[in-house]
Design a protein around this motif. Structure first.
Motif, PDB file in Angstrom:
ATOM      1  N   VAL A 193      31.911  19.479 117.806  1.00 61.03           N
ATOM      2  CA  VAL A 193      33.213  19.109 117.133  1.00 61.03           C
ATOM      3  C   VAL A 193      32.698  18.023 116.364  1.00 61.03           C
ATOM      4  CG1 VAL A 193      35.374  18.046 117.200  1.00 61.03           C
ATOM      5  CG2 VAL A 193      34.829  19.828 118.649  1.00 61.03           C
ATOM      6  N   LEU A 194      32.735  17.868 115.189  1.00 62.96           N
ATOM      7  CA  LEU A 194      32.519  16.552 114.163  1.00 62.96           C
ATOM      8  C   LEU A 194      33.632  16.088 113.572  1.00 62.96           C
ATOM      9  CD1 LEU A 194      29.923  15.087 112.692  1.00 62.96           C
ATOM     10  CD2 LEU A 194      30.845  16.767 110.679  1.00 62.96           C
ATOM     11  N   PHE A 195      34.141  14.773 113.747  1.00 61.43           N
ATOM     12  CA  PHE A 195      34.999  14.426 113.107  1.00 61.43           C
ATOM     13  C   PHE A 195      34.541  13.084 112.061  1.00 61.43           C
ATOM     14  CE2 PHE A 195      34.752  11.821 116.791  1.00 61.43           C
ATOM     15  CZ  PHE A 195      35.157  10.696 116.527  1.00 61.43           C
ATOM     16  N   ALA A 196      35.329  12.972 111.092  1.00 57.50           N
ATOM     17  CA  ALA A 196      34.741  12.067 109.927  1.00 57.50           C
ATOM     18  C   ALA A 196      36.082  11.205 109.719  1.00 57.50           C
ATOM     19  CB  ALA A 196      34.437  12.682 108.612  1.00 57.50           C
ATOM     20  N   VAL A 197      35.519  10.087 109.649  1.00 56.04           N
ATOM     21  CA  VAL A 197      36.628   8.781 109.368  1.00 56.04           C
ATOM     22  C   VAL A 197      36.251   8.103 107.833  1.00 56.04           C
ATOM     23  CG1 VAL A 197      36.947   8.508 111.774  1.00 56.04           C
ATOM     24  CG2 VAL A 197      35.202   7.096 110.640  1.00 56.04           C
ATOM     25  N   PRO A 198      37.410   7.665 107.522  1.00 56.30           N
ATOM     26  CA  PRO A 198      36.850   7.065 105.979  1.00 56.30           C
ATOM     27  C   PRO A 198      36.210   5.712 106.306  1.00 56.30           C
ATOM     28  CG  PRO A 198      39.142   7.491 106.086  1.00 56.30           C
ATOM     29  CD  PRO A 198      38.596   7.814 107.556  1.00 56.30           C
ATOM     30  N   GLY A 199      36.181   4.974 107.225  1.00 59.26           N
ATOM     31  CA  GLY A 199      35.269   3.786 107.575  1.00 59.26           C
ATOM     32  C   GLY A 199      35.353   3.300 108.919  1.00 59.26           C
ATOM     33  N   ALA A 200      34.174   2.938 109.308  1.00 58.71           N
ATOM     34  CA  ALA A 200      34.120   2.317 110.640  1.00 58.71           C
ATOM     35  C   ALA A 200      35.077   1.033 110.376  1.00 58.71           C
ATOM     36  CB  ALA A 200      33.019   1.951 110.955  1.00 58.71           C
ATOM     37  N   PHE A 201      35.407   0.796 111.749  1.00 62.39           N
ATOM     38  CA  PHE A 201      36.212  -0.610 111.865  1.00 62.39           C
ATOM     39  C   PHE A 201      37.498  -0.713 111.201  1.00 62.39           C
ATOM     40  CE2 PHE A 201      31.926  -1.839 113.211  1.00 62.39           C
ATOM     41  CZ  PHE A 201      32.105  -2.627 114.203  1.00 62.39           C
ATOM     42  N   THR A 202      37.763   0.336 110.154  1.00 64.57           N
ATOM     43  CA  THR A 202      39.215   0.415 109.579  1.00 64.57           C
ATOM     44  C   THR A 202      40.324   0.735 110.603  1.00 64.57           C
ATOM     45  OG1 THR A 202      38.925   2.873 109.039  1.00 64.57           O
ATOM     46  CG2 THR A 202      37.930   1.006 107.532  1.00 64.57           C
ATOM     47  N   PRO A 203      41.530   0.332 110.312  1.00 65.43           N
ATOM     48  CA  PRO A 203      42.795   0.302 111.319  1.00 65.43           C
ATOM     49  C   PRO A 203      42.939   1.803 111.867  1.00 65.43           C
ATOM     50  CG  PRO A 203      43.547  -1.148 109.344  1.00 65.43           C
ATOM     51  CD  PRO A 203      42.053  -0.344 109.060  1.00 65.43           C
ATOM     52  N   THR A 204      43.321   2.566 111.308  1.00 64.93           N
ATOM     53  CA  THR A 204      43.494   4.149 111.974  1.00 64.93           C
ATOM     54  C   THR A 204      42.237   4.608 112.646  1.00 64.93           C
ATOM     55  OG1 THR A 204      45.192   4.497 110.380  1.00 64.93           O
ATOM     56  CG2 THR A 204      44.598   6.142 111.560  1.00 64.93           C
ATOM     57  N   CYS A 205      41.339   4.307 111.950  1.00 68.82           N
ATOM     58  CA  CYS A 205      39.912   4.892 112.614  1.00 68.82           C
ATOM     59  C   CYS A 205      39.629   4.210 114.040  1.00 68.82           C
ATOM     60  CB  CYS A 205      38.855   4.694 111.490  1.00 68.82           C
ATOM     61  SG  CYS A 205      39.019   5.394 110.040  1.00 68.82           S
ATOM     62  N   SER A 206      39.926   2.899 113.987  1.00 71.65           N
ATOM     63  CA  SER A 206      39.557   2.047 115.153  1.00 71.65           C
ATOM     64  C   SER A 206      40.803   2.094 116.148  1.00 71.65           C
ATOM     65  CB  SER A 206      39.152   0.695 114.776  1.00 71.65           C
ATOM     66  OG  SER A 206      37.938   0.549 114.198  1.00 71.65           O
ATOM     67  N   GLU A 207      41.823   2.291 115.815  1.00 76.58           N
ATOM     68  CA  GLU A 207      43.155   2.170 116.554  1.00 76.58           C
ATOM     69  C   GLU A 207      43.628   3.547 117.270  1.00 76.58           C
ATOM     70  OE1 GLU A 207      46.043   0.153 114.617  1.00 76.58           O
ATOM     71  OE2 GLU A 207      44.972  -1.562 114.270  1.00 76.58           O
ATOM     72  N   LYS A 208      43.006   4.790 116.413  1.00 78.07           N
ATOM     73  CA  LYS A 208      43.744   6.024 116.939  1.00 78.07           C
ATOM     74  C   LYS A 208      42.433   7.204 117.044  1.00 78.07           C
ATOM     75  CE  LYS A 208      48.159   5.188 115.073  1.00 78.07           C
ATOM     76  NZ  LYS A 208      49.184   5.414 114.115  1.00 78.07           N
ATOM     77  N   HIS A 209      41.801   7.201 115.796  1.00 77.78           N
ATOM     78  CA  HIS A 209      41.061   8.403 115.549  1.00 77.78           C
ATOM     79  C   HIS A 209      39.837   8.303 116.553  1.00 77.78           C
ATOM     80  CE1 HIS A 209      39.718  11.769 112.349  1.00 77.78           C
ATOM     81  NE2 HIS A 209      39.491  12.190 113.564  1.00 77.78           N
ATOM     82  N   LEU A 210      39.095   7.343 116.602  1.00 79.29           N
ATOM     83  CA  LEU A 210      37.913   7.282 117.306  1.00 79.29           C
ATOM     84  C   LEU A 210      38.293   7.031 118.709  1.00 79.29           C
ATOM     85  CD1 LEU A 210      34.522   7.294 118.107  1.00 79.29           C
ATOM     86  CD2 LEU A 210      34.767   4.994 117.306  1.00 79.29           C
ATOM     87  N   PRO A 211      39.170   6.313 119.257  1.00 79.01           N
ATOM     88  CA  PRO A 211      39.543   6.342 120.632  1.00 79.01           C
ATOM     89  C   PRO A 211      40.089   7.501 121.196  1.00 79.01           C
ATOM     90  CG  PRO A 211      40.234   4.432 119.450  1.00 79.01           C
ATOM     91  CD  PRO A 211      40.018   5.222 118.479  1.00 79.01           C
ATOM     92  N   GLY A 212      40.591   8.494 120.352  1.00 75.83           N
ATOM     93  CA  GLY A 212      41.109   9.850 120.951  1.00 75.83           C
ATOM     94  C   GLY A 212      39.975  10.710 121.466  1.00 75.83           C
ATOM     95  N   PHE A 213      38.918  10.518 120.596  1.00 79.40           N
ATOM     96  CA  PHE A 213      37.669  11.193 120.933  1.00 79.40           C
ATOM     97  C   PHE A 213      36.903  10.775 122.380  1.00 79.40           C
ATOM     98  CE2 PHE A 213      38.448  13.354 117.080  1.00 79.40           C
ATOM     99  CZ  PHE A 213      38.223  14.761 117.287  1.00 79.40           C
ATOM    100  N   VAL A 214      37.058   9.439 122.331  1.00 81.41           N
ATOM    101  CA  VAL A 214      36.382   8.689 123.327  1.00 81.41           C
ATOM    102  C   VAL A 214      37.174   9.048 124.613  1.00 81.41           C
ATOM    103  CG1 VAL A 214      36.010   6.348 124.480  1.00 81.41           C
ATOM    104  CG2 VAL A 214      35.483   6.597 122.233  1.00 81.41           C
ATOM    105  N   GLU A 215      38.698   9.091 124.442  1.00 77.22           N
ATOM    106  CA  GLU A 215      39.352   9.275 125.792  1.00 77.22           C
ATOM    107  C   GLU A 215      39.147  10.715 126.192  1.00 77.22           C
ATOM    108  OE1 GLU A 215      44.432   9.668 126.665  1.00 77.22           O
ATOM    109  OE2 GLU A 215      43.741   8.636 125.018  1.00 77.22           O
ATOM    110  N   HIS A 216      39.006  11.619 125.175  1.00 81.02           N
ATOM    111  CA  HIS A 216      38.722  13.235 125.627  1.00 81.02           C
ATOM    112  C   HIS A 216      37.528  13.671 125.741  1.00 81.02           C
ATOM    113  CE1 HIS A 216      43.236  13.472 125.517  1.00 81.02           C
ATOM    114  NE2 HIS A 216      43.392  12.873 124.576  1.00 81.02           N
ATOM    115  N   PHE A 217      36.511  12.923 125.331  1.00 88.97           N
ATOM    116  CA  PHE A 217      35.305  13.295 125.544  1.00 88.97           C
ATOM    117  C   PHE A 217      34.764  14.191 126.584  1.00 88.97           C
ATOM    118  CE2 PHE A 217      30.626  12.352 126.409  1.00 88.97           C
ATOM    119  CZ  PHE A 217      30.121  12.681 125.341  1.00 88.97           C
TER     120      PHE A 217
END
Length: 161
Positions: A36-60
């Motif tokens: 599973v590859l997910f892409a974000v518009p930018g590291a350290f940006t709000p939605t990417c840091s608060e929701k997107h990456l944390p969800g994959f960390v949580e469900h890794f």
């Protein structure tokens, strides 16, 4: 043209940091693996840091228990991706990949022009699942949304593949 389900991931070099900066070819990365590859518009940006990456960390561990590897990609340099991963407590094994010039996003047909926000060309927010380099699932977000590329949504869809 946007990549479609059933098509192969295009061959493009990406970068990551291990013992130093390492270039990894997408063929070598995807061939023979379920990812599973997910892409974000930018590291350290709000939605990417608060929701997107944390969800994959949580469900890794849930992805891993299904034999699926997880990778995050952004149009950032590998040093930014490494620092972002460290700040987000990304587990070992969750690959933080840099698409520094946006070549991969462009090859997938998933490039985003964020010039109006001072961010230049980036990747659209998306998640895909590939088996042996072939796209089996592709979820691309509408501008400004975060729903279909979430870890939870992808996990639910994987139950039906």
């Amino acid at each position: 043209m946007t990549i479609q389900i059933g098509e192969r991931i295009p061959e493009v070099p990406l970068q990551r940091i291990r013992e130093g900066v390492e270039t990894v070819d997408t063929n070598a990365l995807f061939d023979g693996r379920r990812i599973v590859l997910f892409a974000v518009p930018g590291a350290f940006t709000p939605t990417c840091s608060e929701k997107h990456l944390p969800g994959f960390v949580e469900h890794f561990d849930e992805f891993r228990s299904r034999g699926i590897e997880v990778a995050c990609v952004a149009v950032n340099d590998p040093f930014v991706m490494q620092a972002w991963g460290e700040s987000q407590n990304v587990p070992d094994g969750l690959m933080m990949l840099a698409d520094g010039n946006g070549d991969f996003a462009r090859a997938l047909g998933l490039e985003l022009d964020a010039s109006a926000y001072g961010m230049g060309r980036r990747a659209k927010r998306f998640a895909l699942y590939a088996d042996d380099g072939v796209v089996k699932l592709l979820n691309v977000e509408a501008p400004g949304e975060f729903r279909v590329s979430s870890a939870e949504h992808v996990l639910e869809q994987l139950k039906h593949l």
